[in-house]
Design a protein around this motif. Structure first.
Motif, PDB file in Angstrom:
ATOM      1  N   ARG A 292      34.100  40.380  53.566  1.00 33.20           N
ATOM      2  CA  ARG A 292      35.174  41.206  52.987  1.00 33.20           C
ATOM      3  C   ARG A 292      34.945  42.702  53.184  1.00 33.20           C
ATOM      4  O   ARG A 292      35.898  43.453  53.389  1.00 33.20           O
ATOM      5  CB  ARG A 292      35.280  40.953  51.483  1.00 33.20           C
ATOM      6  CG  ARG A 292      36.190  39.834  51.130  1.00 33.20           C
ATOM      7  CD  ARG A 292      36.409  39.796  49.625  1.00 33.20           C
ATOM      8  NE  ARG A 292      36.733  38.452  49.212  1.00 33.20           N
ATOM      9  CZ  ARG A 292      37.940  37.905  49.315  1.00 33.20           C
ATOM     10  NH1 ARG A 292      38.938  38.594  49.814  1.00 33.20           N
ATOM     11  NH2 ARG A 292      38.144  36.668  48.935  1.00 33.20           N
TER      12      ARG A 292
ATOM     13  N   GLY B 220      34.465  33.202  49.782  1.00 31.37           N
ATOM     14  CA  GLY B 220      35.459  32.960  48.727  1.00 31.37           C
ATOM     15  C   GLY B 220      36.747  32.354  49.267  1.00 31.37           C
ATOM     16  O   GLY B 220      37.133  32.605  50.400  1.00 31.37           O
ATOM     17  N   TYR B 221      37.384  31.537  48.459  1.00 27.38           N
ATOM     18  CA  TYR B 221      38.753  31.084  48.733  1.00 27.38           C
ATOM     19  C   TYR B 221      39.368  30.661  47.416  1.00 27.38           C
ATOM     20  O   TYR B 221      38.648  30.363  46.457  1.00 27.38           O
ATOM     21  CB  TYR B 221      38.779  29.933  49.770  1.00 27.38           C
ATOM     22  CG  TYR B 221      38.185  28.656  49.251  1.00 27.38           C
ATOM     23  CD1 TYR B 221      36.812  28.458  49.258  1.00 27.38           C
ATOM     24  CD2 TYR B 221      38.991  27.646  48.734  1.00 27.38           C
ATOM     25  CE1 TYR B 221      36.262  27.290  48.758  1.00 27.38           C
ATOM     26  CE2 TYR B 221      38.447  26.474  48.239  1.00 27.38           C
ATOM     27  CZ  TYR B 221      37.081  26.305  48.251  1.00 27.38           C
ATOM     28  OH  TYR B 221      36.542  25.162  47.744  1.00 27.38           O
TER      29      TYR B 221
ATOM     30  N   GLY C 294      40.497  32.290  45.101  1.00 30.53           N
ATOM     31  CA  GLY C 294      40.034  33.124  43.994  1.00 30.53           C
ATOM     32  C   GLY C 294      38.609  32.829  43.539  1.00 30.53           C
ATOM     33  O   GLY C 294      38.144  33.385  42.540  1.00 30.53           O
ATOM     34  N   LYS C 295      37.890  31.958  44.269  1.00 30.52           N
ATOM     35  CA  LYS C 295      36.519  31.646  43.857  1.00 30.52           C
ATOM     36  C   LYS C 295      35.622  32.849  44.172  1.00 30.52           C
ATOM     37  O   LYS C 295      35.817  33.528  45.170  1.00 30.52           O
ATOM     38  CB  LYS C 295      36.012  30.399  44.596  1.00 30.52           C
ATOM     39  CG  LYS C 295      36.768  29.149  44.162  1.00 30.52           C
ATOM     40  CD  LYS C 295      36.195  27.902  44.819  1.00 30.52           C
ATOM     41  CE  LYS C 295      36.781  26.629  44.263  1.00 30.52           C
ATOM     42  NZ  LYS C 295      38.240  26.500  44.391  1.00 30.52           N
TER      43      LYS C 295
ATOM     44  N   GLN D  25      35.435  35.517  42.293  1.00 31.20           N
ATOM     45  CA  GLN D  25      36.133  36.749  41.899  1.00 31.20           C
ATOM     46  C   GLN D  25      36.163  36.865  40.387  1.00 31.20           C
ATOM     47  O   GLN D  25      36.276  35.860  39.691  1.00 31.20           O
ATOM     48  CB  GLN D  25      37.581  36.730  42.396  1.00 31.20           C
ATOM     49  CG  GLN D  25      37.703  36.614  43.893  1.00 31.20           C
ATOM     50  CD  GLN D  25      39.121  36.862  44.377  1.00 31.20           C
ATOM     51  OE1 GLN D  25      39.998  37.213  43.605  1.00 31.20           O
ATOM     52  NE2 GLN D  25      39.311  36.697  45.667  1.00 31.20           N
TER      53      GLN D  25
ATOM     54  N   GLU E 133      37.531  46.154  44.077  1.00 29.39           N
ATOM     55  CA  GLU E 133      38.797  46.754  44.514  1.00 29.39           C
ATOM     56  C   GLU E 133      39.751  46.895  43.332  1.00 29.39           C
ATOM     57  O   GLU E 133      39.716  46.098  42.391  1.00 29.39           O
ATOM     58  CB  GLU E 133      39.435  45.951  45.655  1.00 29.39           C
ATOM     59  CG  GLU E 133      39.915  44.588  45.247  1.00 29.39           C
ATOM     60  CD  GLU E 133      40.501  43.781  46.412  1.00 29.39           C
ATOM     61  OE1 GLU E 133      39.790  43.601  47.417  1.00 29.39           O
ATOM     62  OE2 GLU E 133      41.644  43.327  46.295  1.00 29.39           O
TER      63      GLU E 133
ATOM     64  N   VAL F  46      45.964  45.598  42.033  1.00 28.12           N
ATOM     65  CA  VAL F  46      47.228  46.157  42.527  1.00 28.12           C
ATOM     66  C   VAL F  46      48.398  45.627  41.683  1.00 28.12           C
ATOM     67  O   VAL F  46      48.565  44.416  41.561  1.00 28.12           O
ATOM     68  CB  VAL F  46      47.435  45.749  44.010  1.00 28.12           C
ATOM     69  CG1 VAL F  46      48.785  46.225  44.521  1.00 28.12           C
ATOM     70  CG2 VAL F  46      46.299  46.275  44.871  1.00 28.12           C
TER      71      VAL F  46
ATOM     72  N   HIS G 174      47.174  28.993  58.358  1.00 28.73           N
ATOM     73  CA  HIS G 174      47.080  29.391  56.942  1.00 28.73           C
ATOM     74  C   HIS G 174      48.048  28.595  56.089  1.00 28.73           C
ATOM     75  O   HIS G 174      49.121  28.198  56.545  1.00 28.73           O
ATOM     76  CB  HIS G 174      47.423  30.884  56.848  1.00 28.73           C
ATOM     77  CG  HIS G 174      47.039  31.531  55.570  1.00 28.73           C
ATOM     78  ND1 HIS G 174      47.921  31.712  54.531  1.00 28.73           N
ATOM     79  CD2 HIS G 174      45.862  32.058  55.155  1.00 28.73           C
ATOM     80  CE1 HIS G 174      47.306  32.335  53.536  1.00 28.73           C
ATOM     81  NE2 HIS G 174      46.050  32.553  53.891  1.00 28.73           N
TER      82      HIS G 174
ATOM     83  N   TRP H 119      42.204  35.735  35.703  1.00 30.68           N
ATOM     84  CA  TRP H 119      40.827  35.793  36.188  1.00 30.68           C
ATOM     85  C   TRP H 119      39.868  35.629  35.029  1.00 30.68           C
ATOM     86  O   TRP H 119      40.208  35.966  33.886  1.00 30.68           O
ATOM     87  CB  TRP H 119      40.529  37.174  36.765  1.00 30.68           C
ATOM     88  CG  TRP H 119      40.758  37.337  38.214  1.00 30.68           C
ATOM     89  CD1 TRP H 119      39.986  36.858  39.220  1.00 30.68           C
ATOM     90  CD2 TRP H 119      41.819  38.076  38.837  1.00 30.68           C
ATOM     91  NE1 TRP H 119      40.501  37.255  40.424  1.00 30.68           N
ATOM     92  CE2 TRP H 119      41.615  38.000  40.222  1.00 30.68           C
ATOM     93  CE3 TRP H 119      42.907  38.794  38.362  1.00 30.68           C
ATOM     94  CZ2 TRP H 119      42.451  38.604  41.142  1.00 30.68           C
ATOM     95  CZ3 TRP H 119      43.739  39.403  39.268  1.00 30.68           C
ATOM     96  CH2 TRP H 119      43.518  39.303  40.637  1.00 30.68           C
TER      97      TRP H 119
HETATM   98  N1  LIG Z   1      43.312  43.652  44.192  1.00 29.22           N
HETATM   99  C1  LIG Z   1      44.160  42.732  43.742  1.00 29.22           C
HETATM  100  N2  LIG Z   1      45.225  43.089  42.975  1.00 29.22           N
HETATM  101  C2  LIG Z   1      46.090  42.175  42.494  1.00 29.22           C
HETATM  102  N3  LIG Z   1      45.990  40.862  42.721  1.00 29.22           N
HETATM  103  C3  LIG Z   1      44.969  40.433  43.489  1.00 29.22           C
HETATM  104  C4  LIG Z   1      43.995  41.339  44.022  1.00 29.22           C
HETATM  105  N4  LIG Z   1      43.111  40.615  44.752  1.00 29.22           N
HETATM  106  C5  LIG Z   1      43.508  39.337  44.652  1.00 29.22           C
HETATM  107  N5  LIG Z   1      44.614  39.196  43.898  1.00 29.22           N
HETATM  108  C6  LIG Z   1      45.328  37.945  43.565  1.00 29.22           C
HETATM  109  O1  LIG Z   1      44.484  36.823  43.739  1.00 29.22           O
HETATM  110  C7  LIG Z   1      44.904  36.046  44.868  1.00 29.22           C
HETATM  111  C8  LIG Z   1      43.704  35.542  45.646  1.00 29.22           C
HETATM  112  O2  LIG Z   1      42.953  36.660  46.080  1.00 29.22           O
HETATM  113  P1  LIG Z   1      42.360  36.764  47.554  1.00 29.22           P
HETATM  114  O3  LIG Z   1      43.459  36.630  48.524  1.00 29.22           O
HETATM  115  O4  LIG Z   1      41.496  37.967  47.629  1.00 29.22           O
HETATM  116  O5  LIG Z   1      41.416  35.523  47.413  1.00 29.22           O
HETATM  117  P2  LIG Z   1      40.836  34.394  48.249  1.00 29.22           P
HETATM  118  O6  LIG Z   1      39.901  33.707  47.348  1.00 29.22           O
HETATM  119  O7  LIG Z   1      40.357  34.916  49.545  1.00 29.22           O
HETATM  120  O8  LIG Z   1      42.079  33.485  48.448  1.00 29.22           O
HETATM  121  P3  LIG Z   1      42.581  32.657  49.689  1.00 29.22           P
HETATM  122  O9  LIG Z   1      41.566  32.717  50.767  1.00 29.22           O
HETATM  123  O10 LIG Z   1      42.787  31.328  49.101  1.00 29.22           O
HETATM  124  O11 LIG Z   1      43.860  33.368  50.045  1.00 29.22           O
HETATM  125  C9  LIG Z   1      45.796  36.987  45.646  1.00 29.22           C
HETATM  126  O12 LIG Z   1      46.716  36.308  46.480  1.00 29.22           O
HETATM  127  C10 LIG Z   1      46.469  37.750  44.508  1.00 29.22           C
HETATM  128  O13 LIG Z   1      47.441  36.955  43.877  1.00 29.22           O
END
Ligand SMILES: Nc1ncnc2c1ncn2[C@@H]1O[C@H](COP(=O)(O)OP(=O)(O)OP(=O)(O)O)[C@@H](O)[C@H]1O
Ligand SMILES: [Mg+2]
Length: 400
Positions: free
Chosen positions: A106, A151-152, A154-155, A157, A181, A184, A273, A397
């Motif tokens: 990341r 991560g995927y 939301g894991k 986080q 971060e 948003v 995706h 979260w």
């Molecule tokens: N900085 C942020 N501000 C607001 N919402 C966020 C932020 N980061 C993540 N999210 C929320 O959490 C979700 C998952 O986050 P992110 O895409 O970073 O995770 P991930 O674990 O890589 O998910 P995946 O790979 O399954 O898409 C985002 O689609 C969004 O809804």
């Protein structure tokens, strides 16, 4: 450049549902498929001509795969870049080790986006307990702490509501290398799925509008309800990212749309995706065929939408009280069912999806939600839909 034509063999690293649908499309087009994955009963193994059971970092096993195929590709970003670099000496590897090196971490991904001038939320590296103050000064709060790798859905986080909570948040994710971060306050989430071919041709699919529930994609609506300006900007950014990375294959770029319609990049996935599932049924060329075309050195197919559509994910929650009531989907002529054949339906596990095809996407969304709600044996075990918009600190979260 050697083109891989039907009759050739594709090696796929990773055997989840994306690999399964890739294998389905590959076999339809006359290709052979070999899959490598740690789990013997994984979805893609069922669609493959041959299967190697090994961890994704097993270089020897990956070399055995590459020796039997004409091109190697992947279905998730957890394959170590160093392993891809080893394979590159033996067979074309698409996307390349260099692309994976940037995207699978990341922090490197965000630094790449920053250097290339793509807008994103303020971020900072979290890697040393003595330097947490620097991270705190670089972002606004509330913020999200995300582990850099692996991560995927939301894991890895955690929400950090105020600067004083960063240290405990970091402990909560195991003190791993991480990125902090700013949270948003998005109005909606969108994704651009596109493909880039070996000679650099690019084709983007219609922008998709996503709703996540508990960080897991719940629905995708296409076309997204965004202004023409936003649509063009999102597409321009996604194509610019693929171009600057030198990516080959399908790529997804997840984005946040803010209240003023400006767009921030959330993250890049260098592969097919979940937000592109709608393409398999609602577009001339599915994202899986498109990925195959790209990695085989063929010209890209037409990404045009045949019909507006809504995709809803089917999570393992629906299996909790017995097998889902399939007649709920199959009684509807405009609903297509996709089941990944996974063994064991855990809570939050992606087991399949339904695509509702309808010129009216409001109606399609209502129907998709109704299907998801009624499929559970009790008729009420689907996750509650979250109203669109608002990335706010609303308890989705774990908090610190
Ligand atoms: N900085 C942020 N501000 C607001 N919402 C966020 C932020 N980061 C993540 N999210 C929320 O959490 C979700 C998952 O986050 P992110 O895409 O970073 O995770 P991930 O674990 O890589 O998910 P995946 O790979 O399954 O898409 C985002 O689609 C969004 O809804
Ligand atoms: Mg994401």
């Amino acid at each position: 450049m050697k083109t891989v034509f039907p009759g050739g063999r594709i090696g796929v690293l990773g055997g989840g549902q994306l690999g399964w649908m890739l294998a389905l499309e590959a076999r339809r087009m006359g290709y052979g498929v070999g899959v490598l994955d740690p789990v013997a009963g994984c979805p893609a193994a069922k669609g493959a001509d041959f299967f190697l059971q090994a961890p994704l970092d097993d270089v020897e096993a990956a070399l055995r795969l590459s020796a039997q195929v004409d091109v190697v590709t992947l279905e998730n970003e957890f394959v170590p870049a160093a392993l891809l670099a080893r394979l590159e000496g033996t067979v074309p590897v698409r996307p390349s080790a260099a692309v994976l090196r940037t995207v699978q971490d990341r922090l490197l991904q965000k630094e790449f986006l920053k250097a290339a001038g793509f807008p994103q939320a303020p971020f900072a590296a979290v890697d040393d307990p003595r330097r947490l103050g620097e991270a705190v000064r670089a972002v606004d709060f509330p913020a999200v702490l995300k582990s850099r790798r692996g991560g995927y859905d939301g894991k890895g986080q955690v929400l950090v509501t105020e600067p004083g909570a960063l240290e405990s948040a970091w402990r909560a994710i195991g003190g791993r290398l991480a990125v902090l971060e700013t949270l948003v306050p998005f109005r909606k989430e969108i994704a651009v799925i596109l493909a880039r071919s070996v000679p650099g041709e690019m084709r983007a699919y219609p922008v998709a509008e996503n709703v996540h529930v508990r960080h897991i994609l719940h629905t995708t609506r296409v076309p997204a309800r965004v202004s023409e300006r936003t649509r063009r900007e999102a597409e321009r950014m996604a194509c610019g990212i693929a171009e600057q990375l030198g990516h080959v294959g399908v790529m997804a770029v997840e984005m946040f749309v803010l209240g003023d319609e400006s767009v921030l990049v959330n993250e890049i996935a260098p592969r097919t995706h979940n937000s592109g599932h709608y393409t398999f049924g609602a577009c001339v060329t599915s994202q899986f065929e498109q990925h195959l075309r790209a990695v085989c050195g063929l010209p890209l197919g037409d990404p045009a939408l045949l019909s507006p559509a809504v995709m809803v994910n089917l999570l393992g929650d629906l299996w909790l009280e017995g097998p889902p009531r399939w007649e709920t989907v199959l009684s509807r002529p405009n609903a297509r069912l996709y089941l990944y054949g996974k063994e064991g339906a855990g809570v939050g596990r992606k087991m399949g999806h339904v695509l509702v095809v309808d010129a009216d996407t409001d109606r399609a969304l209502r129907e998709a939600e109704e299907i998801a709600a009624r499929l559970g044996a009790s008729g009420a075990s689907a996750p509650a839909g979250r109203p669109a918009g608002g990335g706010g600190a609303d308890g989705r979260w774990a908090r610190c």
